[in-house]
Design a protein around this motif. Structure first.
Motif, PDB file in Angstrom:
ATOM      1  N   VAL A  74     -38.178 -32.217  39.434  1.00 10.46           N
ATOM      2  CA  VAL A  74     -37.698 -30.738  39.074  1.00 10.46           C
ATOM      3  C   VAL A  74     -38.262 -29.915  40.098  1.00 10.46           C
ATOM      4  O   VAL A  74     -37.511 -29.319  40.833  1.00 10.46           O
ATOM      5  CB  VAL A  74     -38.152 -30.311  37.600  1.00 10.46           C
ATOM      6  N   ILE A  75     -39.532 -30.123  40.417  1.00 19.45           N
ATOM      7  CA  ILE A  75     -40.133 -28.925  41.440  1.00 19.45           C
ATOM      8  C   ILE A  75     -39.930 -29.213  42.891  1.00 19.45           C
ATOM      9  O   ILE A  75     -39.549 -28.318  43.583  1.00 19.45           O
ATOM     10  CB  ILE A  75     -41.422 -28.661  41.063  1.00 19.45           C
ATOM     11  N   ILE A  76     -40.342 -30.263  43.237  1.00 18.50           N
ATOM     12  CA  ILE A  76     -40.042 -30.841  44.599  1.00 18.50           C
ATOM     13  C   ILE A  76     -38.832 -30.765  45.330  1.00 18.50           C
ATOM     14  O   ILE A  76     -38.798 -30.255  46.425  1.00 18.50           O
ATOM     15  CB  ILE A  76     -40.978 -32.224  44.821  1.00 18.50           C
ATOM     16  N   PRO A  77     -37.843 -31.380  44.715  1.00 19.44           N
ATOM     17  CA  PRO A  77     -36.411 -31.139  45.375  1.00 19.44           C
ATOM     18  C   PRO A  77     -36.062 -29.616  45.386  1.00 19.44           C
ATOM     19  O   PRO A  77     -35.617 -29.459  46.646  1.00 19.44           O
ATOM     20  CB  PRO A  77     -35.390 -31.645  44.115  1.00 19.44           C
ATOM     21  N   GLU A  78     -36.519 -28.790  44.714  1.00 23.06           N
ATOM     22  CA  GLU A  78     -36.505 -27.350  45.039  1.00 23.06           C
ATOM     23  C   GLU A  78     -37.279 -26.889  46.164  1.00 23.06           C
ATOM     24  O   GLU A  78     -36.848 -26.136  47.084  1.00 23.06           O
ATOM     25  CB  GLU A  78     -36.890 -26.324  43.962  1.00 23.06           C
ATOM     26  N   PHE A  79     -38.474 -27.024  46.069  1.00 22.41           N
ATOM     27  CA  PHE A  79     -39.345 -26.845  47.064  1.00 22.41           C
ATOM     28  C   PHE A  79     -38.977 -27.439  48.668  1.00 22.41           C
ATOM     29  O   PHE A  79     -39.238 -26.771  49.500  1.00 22.41           O
ATOM     30  CB  PHE A  79     -40.661 -27.259  46.761  1.00 22.41           C
ATOM     31  N   GLY A  94     -37.808 -23.641  41.662  1.00 22.12           N
ATOM     32  CA  GLY A  94     -38.863 -24.735  41.634  1.00 22.12           C
ATOM     33  C   GLY A  94     -39.767 -24.519  40.486  1.00 22.12           C
ATOM     34  O   GLY A  94     -39.977 -25.348  39.557  1.00 22.12           O
ATOM     35  N   ILE A  95     -40.633 -23.097  40.882  1.00 20.96           N
ATOM     36  CA  ILE A  95     -41.626 -23.042  39.926  1.00 20.96           C
ATOM     37  C   ILE A  95     -41.000 -22.476  38.415  1.00 20.96           C
ATOM     38  O   ILE A  95     -41.388 -22.954  37.590  1.00 20.96           O
ATOM     39  CB  ILE A  95     -42.278 -21.702  40.346  1.00 20.96           C
ATOM     40  N   GLU A  96     -39.932 -21.794  38.475  1.00 23.54           N
ATOM     41  CA  GLU A  96     -39.318 -21.472  37.254  1.00 23.54           C
ATOM     42  C   GLU A  96     -38.733 -22.586  36.314  1.00 23.54           C
ATOM     43  O   GLU A  96     -38.843 -22.709  35.239  1.00 23.54           O
ATOM     44  CB  GLU A  96     -38.068 -20.523  37.331  1.00 23.54           C
ATOM     45  N   LYS A  97     -38.005 -23.536  37.225  1.00 21.32           N
ATOM     46  CA  LYS A  97     -37.496 -24.639  36.545  1.00 21.32           C
ATOM     47  C   LYS A  97     -38.761 -25.598  36.032  1.00 21.32           C
ATOM     48  O   LYS A  97     -38.738 -26.189  34.802  1.00 21.32           O
ATOM     49  CB  LYS A  97     -36.793 -25.573  37.417  1.00 21.32           C
ATOM     50  N   GLY A  98     -39.724 -25.886  36.900  1.00 24.07           N
ATOM     51  CA  GLY A  98     -40.849 -26.468  36.395  1.00 24.07           C
ATOM     52  C   GLY A  98     -41.531 -25.985  34.969  1.00 24.07           C
ATOM     53  O   GLY A  98     -41.867 -26.646  34.170  1.00 24.07           O
ATOM     54  N   ILE A  99     -41.692 -24.671  35.059  1.00 22.05           N
ATOM     55  CA  ILE A  99     -42.381 -23.993  33.884  1.00 22.05           C
ATOM     56  C   ILE A  99     -41.375 -24.298  32.728  1.00 22.05           C
ATOM     57  O   ILE A  99     -41.806 -24.264  31.645  1.00 22.05           O
ATOM     58  CB  ILE A  99     -42.557 -22.614  33.931  1.00 22.05           C
ATOM     59  N   LYS A 100     -40.061 -24.196  32.846  1.00 25.09           N
ATOM     60  CA  LYS A 100     -39.208 -24.200  31.714  1.00 25.09           C
ATOM     61  C   LYS A 100     -39.346 -25.658  31.142  1.00 25.09           C
ATOM     62  O   LYS A 100     -39.166 -25.855  29.873  1.00 25.09           O
ATOM     63  CB  LYS A 100     -37.710 -23.873  32.166  1.00 25.09           C
ATOM     64  N   ASN A 101     -39.575 -26.778  31.991  1.00 24.79           N
ATOM     65  CA  ASN A 101     -39.679 -27.992  31.625  1.00 24.79           C
ATOM     66  C   ASN A 101     -41.190 -28.380  30.796  1.00 24.79           C
ATOM     67  O   ASN A 101     -40.957 -29.012  29.987  1.00 24.79           O
ATOM     68  CB  ASN A 101     -39.587 -29.021  32.671  1.00 24.79           C
ATOM     69  N   MET A 102     -42.003 -27.466  31.500  1.00 27.51           N
ATOM     70  CA  MET A 102     -43.421 -27.472  30.556  1.00 27.51           C
ATOM     71  C   MET A 102     -43.124 -27.033  29.342  1.00 27.51           C
ATOM     72  O   MET A 102     -43.871 -27.592  28.426  1.00 27.51           O
ATOM     73  CB  MET A 102     -44.302 -26.983  31.502  1.00 27.51           C
ATOM     74  N   VAL A 103     -42.536 -25.916  29.229  1.00 32.27           N
ATOM     75  CA  VAL A 103     -42.630 -25.429  27.980  1.00 32.27           C
ATOM     76  C   VAL A 103     -41.485 -26.048  26.994  1.00 32.27           C
ATOM     77  O   VAL A 103     -41.917 -26.375  25.510  1.00 32.27           O
ATOM     78  CB  VAL A 103     -41.721 -23.768  28.315  1.00 32.27           C
ATOM     79  N   GLY A 104     -40.726 -26.728  27.413  1.00 38.02           N
ATOM     80  CA  GLY A 104     -39.672 -27.390  26.602  1.00 38.02           C
ATOM     81  C   GLY A 104     -40.224 -28.700  26.094  1.00 38.02           C
ATOM     82  O   GLY A 104     -40.222 -28.930  24.940  1.00 38.02           O
TER      83      GLY A 104
END
Length: 259
Positions: free
Chosen positions: A134-139, A147-157
């Motif tokens: 999730v994060i690295i492909p965006e970075f 990347g940070i927003e998607k990473g956080i949402k997955n962590m929250v999910g």
């Protein structure tokens, strides 16, 4: 769960050691749920993440925070992440339900640090999937905010059992053998790291000096001021925006990645 218990037992003596003598990079002040010291998150995304994480805490009690820094200045991302977690104490004191997403820009490193109370959900393997898929492909495309927003949402999910927030590339991997293998590897690395710390504390650490010297040579441009990040902000424990940690504890759970 067994691996987590073993890891806690291994890390307990490590967490009681004072390692600031080996790494001088200070933990920055906790200013809010998003602490973008590297200036890589656009304002709209920062506001969205902040509001999102506030809603998460209000509804579940789970605390999460983001930290981006320009450079580790020769520090190790895992040790620095733990120092940050211990200083900020994200998560409640009774549940240890906190997590931190850390990004070191110059080193191109990212880490998810997980509190004790979330280790059964945000396992090392799941954190690794979030980082890699999730994060690295965006970075890699320069999309740090996304990347940070998607990473956080997955962590929250994962932490809140909200499947709608978890991407397929994270949810679809159900192979527990991967988690076991990753957990064993993590424990081996931590044992080696703990051994080095103990030896160095006993005064018999001359063998570390050549390695440390090489690290300084490779990062010589980043050592202008080893007690701060060299870009106008330093260490501290001041808290802004009405947000502060709830006394949560961390034991080294999580994962790291490089882009």
């Amino acid at each position: 769960m067994v691996l987590n218990k073993i890891k806690k037992f291994i890390l307990l003596p490590f967490l009681t050691l004072n390692i600031t003598g080996l790494w001088s990079l200070e933990v920055p002040a906790l200013k809010g749920r998003v602490n973008d010291y590297a200036n890589i998150i656009n304002q709209n995304t920062e506001n969205e993440i902040t509001n999102y994480l506030k809603s998460l805490e209000d509804s579940t009690g789970i605390q999460m925070a983001v930290l981006t820094i320009p450079s580790l200045q020769g520090d190790d991302i895992t040790s620095f992440s733990i120092k940050t977690a211990e200083k900020w104490q994200i998560g409640s004191k009774n549940k240890d339900d906190g997590a931190i997403l850390l990004v070191a820009l110059d080193e191109r490193l990212v880490r998810i640090e997980v509190g004790y109370g979330l280790e059964d959900k945000l396992t090392d393997a799941k954190c690794g999937l979030i980082i890699r898929n999730v994060i690295i492909p965006e970075f890699k495309n320069g999309n740090y905010s996304s990347g940070i927003e998607k990473g956080i949402k997955n962590m929250v999910g994962i932490a809140s059992n909200d499947a709608k927030l978890i991407t397929d590339s994270v949810e679809e991997d159900k192979d527990e053998s991967n988690e076991v293998a990753y957990g064993i590897l993590s424990m081996i690395i931590w044992l080696i790291f703990l051994f080095i710390i103990i030896i160095s504390r006993s005064g018999r650490h001359s063998f570390l000096r050549p390695l440390f010297f090489l690290g300084m040579m490779n990062n010589s441009s980043k050592y202008r001021n080893k007690t701060s990040f060299g870009n106008g902000f330093g260490s501290g424990s001041s808290i802004g925006g009405g947000f502060h940690g709830g006394g949560g504890h961390f034991g080294g759970g999580g994962a790291s990645g490089h882009w």
